[in-house]
Design a protein around this motif. Structure first.
Motif, PDB file in Angstrom:
ATOM      1  N   PRO A  41       0.804  -1.230   0.000  1.00 21.47           N
ATOM      2  CA  PRO A  41       0.000   0.000   0.000  1.00 21.47           C
ATOM      3  C   PRO A  41       0.835   1.278   0.000  1.00 21.47           C
ATOM      4  CG  PRO A  41      -0.914  -1.554   1.562  1.00 21.47           C
ATOM      5  CD  PRO A  41       0.393  -2.119   1.099  1.00 21.47           C
ATOM      6  N   TYR A  42       1.953   1.266   0.737  1.00 24.38           N
ATOM      7  CA  TYR A  42       2.803   2.453   0.755  1.00 24.38           C
ATOM      8  C   TYR A  42       3.494   2.669  -0.583  1.00 24.38           C
ATOM      9  CZ  TYR A  42       2.124   3.193   5.716  1.00 24.38           C
ATOM     10  OH  TYR A  42       1.570   3.451   6.932  1.00 24.38           O
ATOM     11  N   LEU A  43       3.944   1.609  -1.218  1.00 22.16           N
ATOM     12  CA  LEU A  43       4.566   1.742  -2.537  1.00 22.16           C
ATOM     13  C   LEU A  43       3.568   2.227  -3.579  1.00 22.16           C
ATOM     14  CD1 LEU A  43       6.813  -1.446  -2.681  1.00 22.16           C
ATOM     15  CD2 LEU A  43       7.541   0.925  -2.406  1.00 22.16           C
ATOM     16  N   ILE A  44       2.390   1.638  -3.591  1.00 19.03           N
ATOM     17  CA  ILE A  44       1.358   2.054  -4.537  1.00 19.03           C
ATOM     18  C   ILE A  44       0.929   3.486  -4.256  1.00 19.03           C
ATOM     19  CG2 ILE A  44      -1.031   1.627  -5.263  1.00 19.03           C
ATOM     20  CD1 ILE A  44      -0.421  -1.383  -4.774  1.00 19.03           C
ATOM     21  N   GLY A  45       0.776   3.822  -2.968  1.00 20.01           N
ATOM     22  CA  GLY A  45       0.396   5.192  -2.607  1.00 20.01           C
ATOM     23  C   GLY A  45       1.419   6.218  -3.065  1.00 20.01           C
ATOM     24  N   THR A  46       2.693   5.896  -2.914  1.00 13.80           N
ATOM     25  CA  THR A  46       3.748   6.805  -3.361  1.00 13.80           C
ATOM     26  C   THR A  46       3.699   7.003  -4.871  1.00 13.80           C
ATOM     27  OG1 THR A  46       5.152   6.121  -1.530  1.00 13.80           O
ATOM     28  CG2 THR A  46       6.234   7.174  -3.395  1.00 13.80           C
ATOM     29  N   ILE A  47       3.520   5.920  -5.594  1.00 15.87           N
ATOM     30  CA  ILE A  47       3.446   6.010  -7.057  1.00 15.87           C
ATOM     31  C   ILE A  47       2.226   6.827  -7.487  1.00 15.87           C
ATOM     32  CG2 ILE A  47       3.085   4.649  -9.157  1.00 15.87           C
ATOM     33  CD1 ILE A  47       4.814   2.453  -7.751  1.00 15.87           C
ATOM     34  N   VAL A  48       1.087   6.597  -6.853  1.00 17.53           N
ATOM     35  CA  VAL A  48      -0.145   7.325  -7.208  1.00 17.53           C
ATOM     36  C   VAL A  48       0.003   8.813  -6.914  1.00 17.53           C
ATOM     37  CG1 VAL A  48      -2.580   7.618  -6.604  1.00 17.53           C
ATOM     38  CG2 VAL A  48      -1.674   5.348  -7.030  1.00 17.53           C
ATOM     39  N   VAL A  49       0.614   9.161  -5.787  1.00 22.62           N
ATOM     40  CA  VAL A  49       0.810  10.579  -5.450  1.00 22.62           C
ATOM     41  C   VAL A  49       1.718  11.256  -6.474  1.00 22.62           C
ATOM     42  CG1 VAL A  49       1.923  12.106  -3.767  1.00 22.62           C
ATOM     43  CG2 VAL A  49       0.322  10.371  -2.998  1.00 22.62           C
ATOM     44  N   LEU A  50       2.785  10.565  -6.870  1.00 24.21           N
ATOM     45  CA  LEU A  50       3.696  11.147  -7.857  1.00 24.21           C
ATOM     46  C   LEU A  50       3.016  11.312  -9.217  1.00 24.21           C
ATOM     47  CD1 LEU A  50       6.983   9.268  -6.934  1.00 24.21           C
ATOM     48  CD2 LEU A  50       6.426  11.675  -6.513  1.00 24.21           C
ATOM     49  N   ILE A  51       2.240  10.321  -9.631  1.00 26.00           N
ATOM     50  CA  ILE A  51       1.512  10.432 -10.903  1.00 26.00           C
ATOM     51  C   ILE A  51       0.485  11.550 -10.838  1.00 26.00           C
ATOM     52  CG2 ILE A  51      -0.140   9.246 -12.401  1.00 26.00           C
ATOM     53  CD1 ILE A  51       1.427   6.653 -11.808  1.00 26.00           C
ATOM     54  N   ASN A  52      -0.216  11.654  -9.709  1.00 27.99           N
ATOM     55  CA  ASN A  52      -1.210  12.714  -9.542  1.00 27.99           C
ATOM     56  C   ASN A  52      -0.557  14.095  -9.630  1.00 27.99           C
ATOM     57  OD1 ASN A  52      -3.779  13.836  -8.991  1.00 27.99           O
ATOM     58  ND2 ASN A  52      -3.277  13.963  -6.826  1.00 27.99           N
ATOM     59  N   ALA A  53       0.569  14.265  -8.966  1.00 28.07           N
ATOM     60  CA  ALA A  53       1.270  15.550  -8.998  1.00 28.07           C
ATOM     61  C   ALA A  53       1.796  15.851 -10.394  1.00 28.07           C
ATOM     62  CB  ALA A  53       2.417  15.543  -8.000  1.00 28.07           C
ATOM     63  N   TRP A  54       2.351  14.844 -11.062  1.00 23.22           N
ATOM     64  CA  TRP A  54       2.851  15.034 -12.419  1.00 23.22           C
ATOM     65  C   TRP A  54       1.725  15.422 -13.367  1.00 23.22           C
ATOM     66  CZ3 TRP A  54       1.598  12.035 -16.743  1.00 23.22           C
ATOM     67  CH2 TRP A  54       2.317  12.343 -17.897  1.00 23.22           C
ATOM     68  N   HIS A  55       0.587  14.733 -13.267  1.00 25.39           N
ATOM     69  CA  HIS A  55      -0.530  15.033 -14.166  1.00 25.39           C
ATOM     70  C   HIS A  55      -1.118  16.414 -13.875  1.00 25.39           C
ATOM     71  CE1 HIS A  55      -4.597  14.617 -15.952  1.00 25.39           C
ATOM     72  NE2 HIS A  55      -3.887  14.014 -16.895  1.00 25.39           N
ATOM     73  N   ALA A  56      -1.204  16.790 -12.614  1.00 23.61           N
ATOM     74  CA  ALA A  56      -1.709  18.121 -12.269  1.00 23.61           C
ATOM     75  C   ALA A  56      -0.787  19.205 -12.821  1.00 23.61           C
ATOM     76  CB  ALA A  56      -1.837  18.264 -10.753  1.00 23.61           C
ATOM     77  N   ASP A  57       0.508  18.976 -12.739  1.00 24.03           N
ATOM     78  CA  ASP A  57       1.461  19.950 -13.261  1.00 24.03           C
ATOM     79  C   ASP A  57       1.409  20.005 -14.784  1.00 24.03           C
ATOM     80  OD1 ASP A  57       3.571  21.829 -12.870  1.00 24.03           O
ATOM     81  OD2 ASP A  57       4.969  20.303 -13.613  1.00 24.03           O
ATOM     82  N   LYS A  58       1.262  18.858 -15.424  1.00 30.60           N
ATOM     83  CA  LYS A  58       1.236  18.805 -16.882  1.00 30.60           C
ATOM     84  C   LYS A  58      -0.006  19.493 -17.441  1.00 30.60           C
ATOM     85  CE  LYS A  58       1.310  15.656 -20.772  1.00 30.60           C
ATOM     86  NZ  LYS A  58       1.241  14.287 -21.227  1.00 30.60           N
ATOM     87  N   THR A  59      -1.161  19.261 -16.824  1.00 29.99           N
ATOM     88  CA  THR A  59      -2.410  19.816 -17.336  1.00 29.99           C
ATOM     89  C   THR A  59      -2.678  21.228 -16.815  1.00 29.99           C
ATOM     90  OG1 THR A  59      -3.719  18.855 -15.546  1.00 29.99           O
ATOM     91  CG2 THR A  59      -3.468  17.553 -17.570  1.00 29.99           C
TER      92      THR A  59
END
Length: 68
Positions: free
Chosen positions: A18-36
């Motif tokens: 859960p911690y590994l998946i959570g870290t990946i999801v947070v990074l993807i969310n931040a990257w997508h928010a910055d990109k869009t």
């Protein structure tokens, strides 16, 4: 995790994904928010998903549903 009825070693191993998946999801969310350049859904949607997950975890005793 200890409430799921597993021994200590298994409980420690079950806390890792859960911690590994959570870290990946947070990074993807931040990257997508910055990109869009769009912030509202990237801020509002994660707490809504978390609340729904907590409700599911509290309302069942099944291992798979509580772990997911």
């Amino acid at each position: 995790m200890a409430g799921l009825g597993k021994d200590k070693v298994t409980t420690l191993l079950l806390t890792t994904p859960p911690y590994l998946i959570g870290t990946i999801v947070v990074l993807i969310n931040a990257w997508h928010a910055d990109k869009t350049g769009e912030r509202y859904l990237h801020i509002a949607l994660p707490p809504i998903i978390a609340i729904a997950s907590f409700v599911i975890a509290l309302s069942t005793t099944k291992f798979a549903a509580r772990y997911a």
